[in-house]
Motif scaffolding. Structure first.
Motif, mmCIF file in Angstrom:
data_model
loop_
_atom_site.group_PDB
_atom_site.id
_atom_site.type_symbol
_atom_site.label_atom_id
_atom_site.label_comp_id
_atom_site.label_asym_id
_atom_site.label_seq_id
_atom_site.Cartn_x
_atom_site.Cartn_y
_atom_site.Cartn_z
ATOM 1 N N GLU A 26 0.788 -1.226 0.000
ATOM 2 C CA GLU A 26 0.000 0.000 0.000
ATOM 3 C C GLU A 26 0.827 1.287 0.000
ATOM 4 O O GLU A 26 0.405 2.283 -0.592
ATOM 5 C CB GLU A 26 -0.961 0.010 1.190
ATOM 6 C CG GLU A 26 -2.103 -0.959 1.042
ATOM 7 C CD GLU A 26 -2.963 -0.688 -0.178
ATOM 8 O OE1 GLU A 26 -3.300 0.483 -0.443
ATOM 9 O OE2 GLU A 26 -3.295 -1.654 -0.876
ATOM 10 N N VAL A 27 1.950 1.315 0.657
ATOM 11 C CA VAL A 27 2.727 2.554 0.772
ATOM 12 C C VAL A 27 3.145 3.110 -0.593
ATOM 13 O O VAL A 27 2.967 4.304 -0.840
ATOM 14 C CB VAL A 27 3.934 2.371 1.720
ATOM 15 C CG1 VAL A 27 4.912 3.522 1.600
ATOM 16 C CG2 VAL A 27 3.443 2.242 3.150
ATOM 17 N N VAL A 33 -0.050 8.518 -5.336
ATOM 18 C CA VAL A 33 -1.261 9.338 -5.387
ATOM 19 C C VAL A 33 -1.055 10.676 -4.681
ATOM 20 O O VAL A 33 -1.430 11.720 -5.209
ATOM 21 C CB VAL A 33 -2.455 8.581 -4.768
ATOM 22 C CG1 VAL A 33 -3.651 9.488 -4.588
ATOM 23 C CG2 VAL A 33 -2.825 7.398 -5.644
ATOM 24 N N TYR A 34 -0.457 10.660 -3.505
ATOM 25 C CA TYR A 34 -0.308 11.896 -2.746
ATOM 26 C C TYR A 34 0.779 12.807 -3.305
ATOM 27 O O TYR A 34 0.731 14.006 -3.104
ATOM 28 C CB TYR A 34 -0.044 11.603 -1.269
ATOM 29 C CG TYR A 34 -1.254 11.065 -0.551
ATOM 30 C CD1 TYR A 34 -2.473 11.718 -0.624
ATOM 31 C CD2 TYR A 34 -1.190 9.899 0.187
ATOM 32 C CE1 TYR A 34 -3.595 11.230 0.024
ATOM 33 C CE2 TYR A 34 -2.302 9.401 0.845
ATOM 34 C CZ TYR A 34 -3.501 10.070 0.757
ATOM 35 O OH TYR A 34 -4.598 9.585 1.399
ATOM 36 N N SER A 35 1.758 12.256 -4.006
ATOM 37 C CA SER A 35 2.802 13.111 -4.571
ATOM 38 C C SER A 35 2.387 13.718 -5.909
ATOM 39 O O SER A 35 2.984 14.682 -6.359
ATOM 40 C CB SER A 35 4.106 12.331 -4.732
ATOM 41 O OG SER A 35 3.940 11.269 -5.643
ATOM 42 N N ASN A 36 1.352 13.167 -6.559
ATOM 43 C CA ASN A 36 0.824 13.707 -7.816
ATOM 44 C C ASN A 36 -0.684 13.924 -7.678
ATOM 45 O O ASN A 36 -1.476 13.125 -8.169
ATOM 46 C CB ASN A 36 1.079 12.734 -8.976
ATOM 47 C CG ASN A 36 2.546 12.497 -9.200
ATOM 48 O OD1 ASN A 36 3.335 13.417 -9.163
ATOM 49 N ND2 ASN A 36 2.910 11.247 -9.408
ATOM 50 N N ASP A 43 -10.462 12.042 -4.655
ATOM 51 C CA ASP A 43 -9.480 10.959 -4.699
ATOM 52 C C ASP A 43 -8.858 10.699 -3.335
ATOM 53 O O ASP A 43 -8.779 9.567 -2.887
ATOM 54 C CB ASP A 43 -8.377 11.254 -5.719
ATOM 55 C CG ASP A 43 -8.750 10.841 -7.123
ATOM 56 O OD1 ASP A 43 -9.791 10.165 -7.286
ATOM 57 O OD2 ASP A 43 -8.010 11.189 -8.050
ATOM 58 N N TRP A 44 -8.400 11.747 -2.678
ATOM 59 C CA TRP A 44 -7.766 11.563 -1.370
ATOM 60 C C TRP A 44 -8.763 10.996 -0.373
ATOM 61 O O TRP A 44 -8.402 10.171 0.467
ATOM 62 C CB TRP A 44 -7.183 12.875 -0.848
ATOM 63 C CG TRP A 44 -8.219 13.831 -0.356
ATOM 64 C CD1 TRP A 44 -8.846 14.799 -1.079
ATOM 65 C CD2 TRP A 44 -8.779 13.880 0.956
ATOM 66 N NE1 TRP A 44 -9.762 15.454 -0.291
ATOM 67 C CE2 TRP A 44 -9.741 14.904 0.972
ATOM 68 C CE3 TRP A 44 -8.565 13.161 2.126
ATOM 69 C CZ2 TRP A 44 -10.489 15.231 2.084
ATOM 70 C CZ3 TRP A 44 -9.318 13.485 3.247
ATOM 71 C CH2 TRP A 44 -10.257 14.518 3.226
ATOM 72 N N HIS A 48 -8.521 7.603 1.631
ATOM 73 C CA HIS A 48 -8.574 7.671 3.089
ATOM 74 C C HIS A 48 -9.615 6.688 3.632
ATOM 75 O O HIS A 48 -9.342 5.963 4.596
ATOM 76 C CB HIS A 48 -8.907 9.096 3.527
ATOM 77 C CG HIS A 48 -9.011 9.267 4.999
ATOM 78 N ND1 HIS A 48 -7.929 9.178 5.843
ATOM 79 C CD2 HIS A 48 -10.083 9.499 5.783
ATOM 80 C CE1 HIS A 48 -8.338 9.364 7.088
ATOM 81 N NE2 HIS A 48 -9.641 9.554 7.081
ATOM 82 N N ILE A 49 -10.780 6.641 3.018
ATOM 83 C CA ILE A 49 -11.822 5.708 3.463
ATOM 84 C C ILE A 49 -11.333 4.268 3.304
ATOM 85 O O ILE A 49 -11.517 3.436 4.192
ATOM 86 C CB ILE A 49 -13.132 5.935 2.696
ATOM 87 C CG1 ILE A 49 -13.789 7.214 3.170
ATOM 88 C CG2 ILE A 49 -14.090 4.756 2.878
ATOM 89 C CD1 ILE A 49 -15.050 7.574 2.428
#
Length: 103
Positions: A26-27, A33-36, A43-44, A48-49
């Protein structure tokens, strides 16, 4: 009954192995996703869910494996996943980006 590997119960070794494997999978996805960040604001939230549901399933699994020894081993390990995964899928789809209809 608990099998031991050295001084550690086998169930704890399996527990750490499963959690470590899931984290290793997962990491990199989350980093990407979080860096782009995309244009879709949900999306976030969807990620998160999914992460929160995964953590809840993991917590329920850890509880059933360690605190409910009267359950069969496979029920303790796979029961929470089988029961809670459909809920995770439901919420993931609920907040998925909608496709625009093309005429």
């Amino acid at each position: 009954y608990t099998a031991f590997i050295g001084d550690f119960p086998m169930s704890i070794s399996i527990l750490f192995g499963v959690f470590g494997l899931l984290m290793a999978i997962e990491v990199p996805k989350m980093w990407k996703v979080y860096s782009n960040p995309s244009n879709n604001k949900l999306d976030w939230f969807r990620i998160h869910i999914g992460s929160m549901m995964g953590a809840f399933i993991a917590s329920c699994t850890a509880f059933t494996v360690n605190a409910l020894p009267m359950l069969p081993m496979l029920v303790g390990w796979f029961g929470p996943t089988i029961i809670l995964t459909p809920l995770s899928i439901y919420y993931s789809r609920k907040f998925a980006p909608r496709k625009k209809k093309v005429k």
